[in-house]
Design a protein around this motif. Structure first.
Motif, PDB file in Angstrom:
ATOM      1  N   ASN A 260      38.586  41.325  36.026  1.00 36.59           N
ATOM      2  CA  ASN A 260      37.172  41.168  36.352  1.00 36.59           C
ATOM      3  C   ASN A 260      36.298  40.889  35.131  1.00 36.59           C
ATOM      4  N   GLY A 284      41.860  40.400  45.174  1.00 29.01           N
ATOM      5  CA  GLY A 284      42.996  40.644  44.294  1.00 29.01           C
ATOM      6  C   GLY A 284      43.734  39.339  44.062  1.00 29.01           C
ATOM      7  N   THR A 309      38.874  46.275  44.537  1.00 31.57           N
ATOM      8  CA  THR A 309      38.647  45.037  43.765  1.00 31.57           C
ATOM      9  C   THR A 309      37.602  44.165  44.442  1.00 31.57           C
TER      10      THR A 309
END
Length: 411
Positions: A260, A284, A309
């Motif tokens: 990220n 993901g 995520t």
């Protein structure tokens, strides 16, 4: 025979015809009520788009009766079915509706209704151009089927161009140069898509995205490709690549890579310098390339973390203030970025997107799945298919209660 008698016989004939159309003298079957789409109410004004792959083929849809590469890669065989009824496919994850043909109307209906009720505004279709080479034409044909249903559902669309294929076009002697091939594709887009009422417009110009550039890497090449377009598109390249298109580019879009941090850096370091920026959010990344014999290991993955995520990347987008967010992706099963409902994650990703969009209505995702199942179970039954058509129009007009009541009455 005089005119009066002819007139009376005509009236009697009309009455007889009307009565004979009744089933057992009862009322006729109701006509299909075609309803206009209604926009779902949401509180988040951010435009949410899903990156969409139209490249899936099954043994029933393909010309050679073989499963398409994106379900098989080099070594998977979907004709092998395990004890749980799951086909062997080139993915760590399994679509809730099973592996499918991207041009299947029932599949498209399912996908678009799922998107609508999760607050997605439209799709960004990964597109390989107009030339008949490899599976490029199949992708184009599937795209046509998807676009044909989009306006009925009330969703927008735009094209993500894959300029990487242009060298293949030239090498196959289908175009004299990569710029000539690109120009042909651009002219076709202008003639067939750009003027559609539901084609995405940004700054009053059609949105065009490019997954690169990979082949056209100079401003002059893009200027040539766009030379017949009027107006020129709002053109977005992949993040950090807009310099290769020069003034032809209006901005960039984010993607998924390693972790990220790359997304955070895009918002912090690139966003301030872009006229138009499209953020990204993903659940993901876990590709199947090495297992599928389709290449070496990429050497990185992003854990799905039970939905954390997707939560984190949606939050990054919201905090950045971007006006547009691309969900990466709806259905790239080979890279494990899909938000489409799967056996592993259920509808959880759609529920998170729904919350991000600010939709408070009850979930109807299981009911949309039931509609798909009934489509397949009663494939040859015209009467039931008509009822399912009506439930579709109730869904798109935001009358979900009527749609559910109708499908619940079908076994």
């Amino acid at each position: 025979m005089n005119k009066t008698k002819i007139f009376l016989l005509a009236i009697i004939g009309t009455i007889t015809t009307a009565c004979s159309s009744d089933s057992g003298g009862g009322s006729t079957e109701p006509e299909l009520e075609i309803l206009a789409p209604v926009t779902i109410a949401k509180t988040n004004n951010t435009k949410i788009y899903a990156h969409y792959m139209a490249w899936f083929e099954t043994n029933e849809s393909s010309a050679d009766s073989n499963w398409g590469y994106h379900w098989t890669m080099a070594n998977r065989n979907p004709d092998i079915v395990d004890a749980n009824g799951k086909r062997q496919i080139a993915s760590h994850y399994y679509p809730m509706i099973g592996p499918y043909h991207s041009g299947d109307k029932d599949v498209i209906e399912n996908h678009l209704l799922m998107m609508k009720y999760s607050g997605i505004d439209g799709i960004l279709i990964d597109w390989y151009g107009t030339y008949d080479l490899y599976d490029y034409k199949i992708i184009k044909d599937n795209t046509e089927q998807i676009i044909a249903l989009l306006d009925k559902v009330g969703l927008e669309y735009a094209i993500v161009y894959e300029d990487r294929v242009l060298t293949n076009i030239v090498n196959a002697d289908k175009a004299p140069s990569v710029t000539a091939a690109a120009k042909t594709d651009m002219n076709w887009l202008q003639s067939h898509y750009f003027n559609d009422s539901n084609y995405i417009k940004i700054k009053d110009k059609p949105l065009l995205m490019d997954f690169g550039p990979i082949t056209l890497t100079t401003p002059d090449q893009w200027a040539t490709a766009f030379s017949n377009l009027n107006p020129k598109p709002t053109f977005l390249t992949l993040w950090n690549e807009s310099g290769e298109a020069g003034n032809n580019a209006s901005g960039e879009f984010a993607w998924v890579y390693q972790n990220n941090t790359h997304l955070s850096n895009f918002y912090m370091n690139r966003l301030p310098d872009l006229d138009v920026a499209m953020g990204g959010a993903y659940p993901g990344f876990h590709d199947y390339y090495q297992e599928g014999g389709a290449g070496g290991a990429l050497g990185w993955a992003i854990d799905h973390n039970n939905g954390a995520t997707l939560d984190a990347t949606l939050s990054l987008a919201e905090n950045s203030g971007v006006d547009y967010v691309q969900l990466i992706t709806w259905n790239d099963f080979g890279e494990g970025t899909m938000i489409e409902p799967t056996k592993e994650f259920g509808y959880s990703y759609l529920q998170k997107i729904k919350a991000f969009a600010g939709i408070t209505s009850a979930d109807v995702f299981t009911n949309i799945s039931k509609l798909y199942d009934l489509r397949k179970t009663h494939k040859g039954d015209a009467a039931i298919q008509k009822k399912l058509d009506q439930s579709f129009y109730y869904f798109v007009s935001m009358q979900a209660d009527k749609a559910i009541a109708l499908i619940d009455g079908i076994e």
